[in-house]
Scaffold this motif. Structure first.
Motif, PDB file in Angstrom:
ATOM      1  N   GLY A 159       0.778  -1.232   0.000  1.00  0.00           N
ATOM      2  CA  GLY A 159       0.000   0.000   0.000  1.00  0.00           C
ATOM      3  C   GLY A 159       0.813   1.287   0.000  1.00  0.00           C
ATOM      4  N   ARG A 160       2.134   1.161  -0.097  1.00  0.00           N
ATOM      5  CA  ARG A 160       2.964   2.364  -0.094  1.00  0.00           C
ATOM      6  C   ARG A 160       2.962   3.030  -1.466  1.00  0.00           C
ATOM      7  NH1 ARG A 160       8.539   0.675   2.434  1.00  0.00           N
ATOM      8  NH2 ARG A 160       7.966  -1.443   1.879  1.00  0.00           N
ATOM      9  N   PRO A 161       3.063   4.368  -1.500  1.00  0.00           N
ATOM     10  CA  PRO A 161       3.068   5.082  -2.778  1.00  0.00           C
ATOM     11  C   PRO A 161       4.307   4.781  -3.620  1.00  0.00           C
ATOM     12  CG  PRO A 161       2.574   6.574  -0.960  1.00  0.00           C
ATOM     13  CD  PRO A 161       3.021   5.281  -0.364  1.00  0.00           C
ATOM     14  N   VAL A 162       4.156   5.000  -4.931  1.00  0.00           N
ATOM     15  CA  VAL A 162       5.258   4.871  -5.885  1.00  0.00           C
ATOM     16  C   VAL A 162       5.589   6.273  -6.382  1.00  0.00           C
ATOM     17  CG1 VAL A 162       5.986   3.898  -8.091  1.00  0.00           C
ATOM     18  CG2 VAL A 162       4.467   2.582  -6.593  1.00  0.00           C
ATOM     19  N   LEU A 200       8.996   4.806   0.570  1.00  0.00           N
ATOM     20  CA  LEU A 200       8.324   4.865  -0.723  1.00  0.00           C
ATOM     21  C   LEU A 200       9.043   3.968  -1.725  1.00  0.00           C
ATOM     22  CD1 LEU A 200       7.905   8.734  -0.866  1.00  0.00           C
ATOM     23  CD2 LEU A 200       6.121   7.080  -0.378  1.00  0.00           C
ATOM     24  N   HIS A 201       8.366   3.664  -2.804  1.00  0.00           N
ATOM     25  CA  HIS A 201       8.980   2.925  -3.902  1.00  0.00           C
ATOM     26  C   HIS A 201       9.373   3.955  -4.963  1.00  0.00           C
ATOM     27  CE1 HIS A 201       7.609  -0.717  -2.014  1.00  0.00           C
ATOM     28  NE2 HIS A 201       6.371  -0.290  -2.049  1.00  0.00           N
ATOM     29  N   TRP A 202      10.667   4.085  -5.261  1.00  0.00           N
ATOM     30  CA  TRP A 202      11.175   5.089  -6.193  1.00  0.00           C
ATOM     31  C   TRP A 202      11.503   4.453  -7.528  1.00  0.00           C
ATOM     32  CZ3 TRP A 202      11.689  10.284  -4.865  1.00  0.00           C
ATOM     33  CH2 TRP A 202      11.442  10.580  -3.527  1.00  0.00           C
ATOM     34  N   VAL A 203      11.037   5.092  -8.613  1.00  0.00           N
ATOM     35  CA  VAL A 203      11.294   4.618  -9.967  1.00  0.00           C
ATOM     36  C   VAL A 203      11.924   5.763 -10.755  1.00  0.00           C
ATOM     37  CG1 VAL A 203      10.281   3.715 -12.091  1.00  0.00           C
ATOM     38  CG2 VAL A 203       9.320   3.051  -9.870  1.00  0.00           C
ATOM     39  N   ASP A 204      13.153   5.553 -11.206  1.00  0.00           N
ATOM     40  CA  ASP A 204      13.871   6.526 -12.027  1.00  0.00           C
ATOM     41  C   ASP A 204      13.418   6.332 -13.470  1.00  0.00           C
ATOM     42  OD1 ASP A 204      15.643   8.038 -13.517  1.00  0.00           O
ATOM     43  OD2 ASP A 204      17.445   7.245 -12.555  1.00  0.00           O
ATOM     44  N   ILE A 205      12.699   7.315 -14.016  1.00  0.00           N
ATOM     45  CA  ILE A 205      12.138   7.146 -15.364  1.00  0.00           C
ATOM     46  C   ILE A 205      13.212   7.165 -16.442  1.00  0.00           C
ATOM     47  CG2 ILE A 205       9.903   8.058 -14.675  1.00  0.00           C
ATOM     48  CD1 ILE A 205      10.630  10.627 -16.285  1.00  0.00           C
ATOM     49  N   PRO A 226       8.028  15.108 -10.050  1.00  0.00           N
ATOM     50  CA  PRO A 226       7.660  13.790  -9.554  1.00  0.00           C
ATOM     51  C   PRO A 226       6.177  13.511  -9.771  1.00  0.00           C
ATOM     52  CG  PRO A 226       7.835  15.302  -7.717  1.00  0.00           C
ATOM     53  CD  PRO A 226       8.257  16.058  -8.948  1.00  0.00           C
ATOM     54  N   THR A 227       5.908  12.300 -10.142  1.00  0.00           N
ATOM     55  CA  THR A 227       4.543  11.810 -10.222  1.00  0.00           C
ATOM     56  C   THR A 227       4.431  10.719  -9.173  1.00  0.00           C
ATOM     57  OG1 THR A 227       4.335  12.320 -12.579  1.00  0.00           O
ATOM     58  CG2 THR A 227       2.822  10.680 -11.679  1.00  0.00           C
ATOM     59  N   VAL A 228       3.540  10.922  -8.228  1.00  0.00           N
ATOM     60  CA  VAL A 228       3.362   9.983  -7.123  1.00  0.00           C
ATOM     61  C   VAL A 228       2.056   9.233  -7.351  1.00  0.00           C
ATOM     62  CG1 VAL A 228       3.139   9.742  -4.622  1.00  0.00           C
ATOM     63  CG2 VAL A 228       4.620  11.519  -5.563  1.00  0.00           C
ATOM     64  N   VAL A 229       2.131   7.911  -7.368  1.00  0.00           N
ATOM     65  CA  VAL A 229       0.947   7.087  -7.570  1.00  0.00           C
ATOM     66  C   VAL A 229       0.554   6.483  -6.221  1.00  0.00           C
ATOM     67  CG1 VAL A 229      -0.025   5.081  -8.750  1.00  0.00           C
ATOM     68  CG2 VAL A 229       1.579   6.593  -9.944  1.00  0.00           C
ATOM     69  N   VAL A 230      -0.661   6.844  -5.788  1.00  0.00           N
ATOM     70  CA  VAL A 230      -1.206   6.342  -4.527  1.00  0.00           C
ATOM     71  C   VAL A 230      -2.500   5.609  -4.846  1.00  0.00           C
ATOM     72  CG1 VAL A 230      -2.078   6.965  -2.242  1.00  0.00           C
ATOM     73  CG2 VAL A 230      -0.214   8.284  -3.259  1.00  0.00           C
ATOM     74  N   ALA A 231      -2.556   4.340  -4.508  1.00  0.00           N
ATOM     75  CA  ALA A 231      -3.737   3.499  -4.744  1.00  0.00           C
ATOM     76  C   ALA A 231      -4.183   3.566  -6.199  1.00  0.00           C
ATOM     77  CB  ALA A 231      -4.869   3.910  -3.809  1.00  0.00           C
ATOM     78  N   GLY A 232      -3.207   3.551  -7.116  1.00  0.00           N
ATOM     79  CA  GLY A 232      -3.511   3.543  -8.534  1.00  0.00           C
ATOM     80  C   GLY A 232      -3.811   4.899  -9.149  1.00  0.00           C
ATOM     81  N   TRP A 269       1.483  16.310   2.000  1.00  0.00           N
ATOM     82  CA  TRP A 269       0.460  15.364   1.594  1.00  0.00           C
ATOM     83  C   TRP A 269       1.055  13.970   1.412  1.00  0.00           C
ATOM     84  CZ3 TRP A 269      -0.249  12.382  -2.782  1.00  0.00           C
ATOM     85  CH2 TRP A 269      -1.496  11.773  -2.901  1.00  0.00           C
ATOM     86  N   VAL A 270       2.247  13.897   0.803  1.00  0.00           N
ATOM     87  CA  VAL A 270       2.895  12.612   0.601  1.00  0.00           C
ATOM     88  C   VAL A 270       3.223  11.976   1.943  1.00  0.00           C
ATOM     89  CG1 VAL A 270       4.869  11.413  -0.430  1.00  0.00           C
ATOM     90  CG2 VAL A 270       3.779  13.295  -1.657  1.00  0.00           C
ATOM     91  N   ARG A 271       3.703  12.782   2.905  1.00  0.00           N
ATOM     92  CA  ARG A 271       3.984  12.260   4.255  1.00  0.00           C
ATOM     93  C   ARG A 271       2.724  11.660   4.878  1.00  0.00           C
ATOM     94  NH1 ARG A 271       7.521  16.497   4.781  1.00  0.00           N
ATOM     95  NH2 ARG A 271       5.992  17.866   5.757  1.00  0.00           N
ATOM     96  N   GLU A 272       1.572  12.327   4.671  1.00  0.00           N
ATOM     97  CA  GLU A 272       0.312  11.804   5.197  1.00  0.00           C
ATOM     98  C   GLU A 272      -0.008  10.443   4.576  1.00  0.00           C
ATOM     99  OE1 GLU A 272      -2.833  14.592   4.533  1.00  0.00           O
ATOM    100  OE2 GLU A 272      -1.779  16.193   5.599  1.00  0.00           O
TER     101      GLU A 272
END
Length: 143
Positions: free
Chosen positions: A67-70, A94-99, A120-126, A136-139
């Protein structure tokens, strides 16, 4: 892999040339300070600041499990740096992806941003969130 190191290498190379020019003009202290500044800029813009990147498919799989953000990012992005530093120790959760290292990650970002590689684009729950507020990301990490 090499693309992520281009900007840091340019900083070191340019800093070396500038430092040599200043050194030849007779200011060794100023030359050393400039070289240190350029090396620090190279370090901040290198992949070393961010947690180890994984592939987009692996990050999405892990996110579905825990359930952690990407976070999709790229080296040299000042907004990515801001997010990384403002998250502090929480960034490791978090899960970090270098594009730049992962074509699938770049494709995910382009799909979420009308063809642009905006990070950065953060994906939370799809759901993708472009350049979100670090608070917000910390929350999202704590929930």
């Amino acid at each position: 892999m090499m693309r992520a190191w281009i900007l840091p290498m340019l900083f070191v190379l340019c800093g070396s040339f500038v430092a040599v020019g200043v050194l030849l003009s007779g200011s060794p202290g100023e030359a050393a300070a400039l070289l240190v500044l350029f090396v620090l800029l190279a370090g901040v813009n290198s992949p070393l600041i961010f947690p180890r990147s994984i592939g987009a498919l692996e990050a999405q799989r892990r996110s579905a499990i825990d359930g952690r953000p990407v976070v999709f990012w790229r080296p040299g992005c000042t907004y990515c740096l801001r997010l990384r530093f403002r998250l502090g120790r929480g960034a490791g959760r978090l899960h970090w992806v270098d594009i730049w290292r992962d074509p699938e990650g770049a494709a995910v970002v382009r799909a979420a941003n009308e063809g642009n590689e905006t990070v950065p684009t953060v994906v939370v729950a799809g759901r993708p969130h472009v350049n979100p507020d670090p608070a917000w990301v910390r929350e999202q990490i704590s929930s």
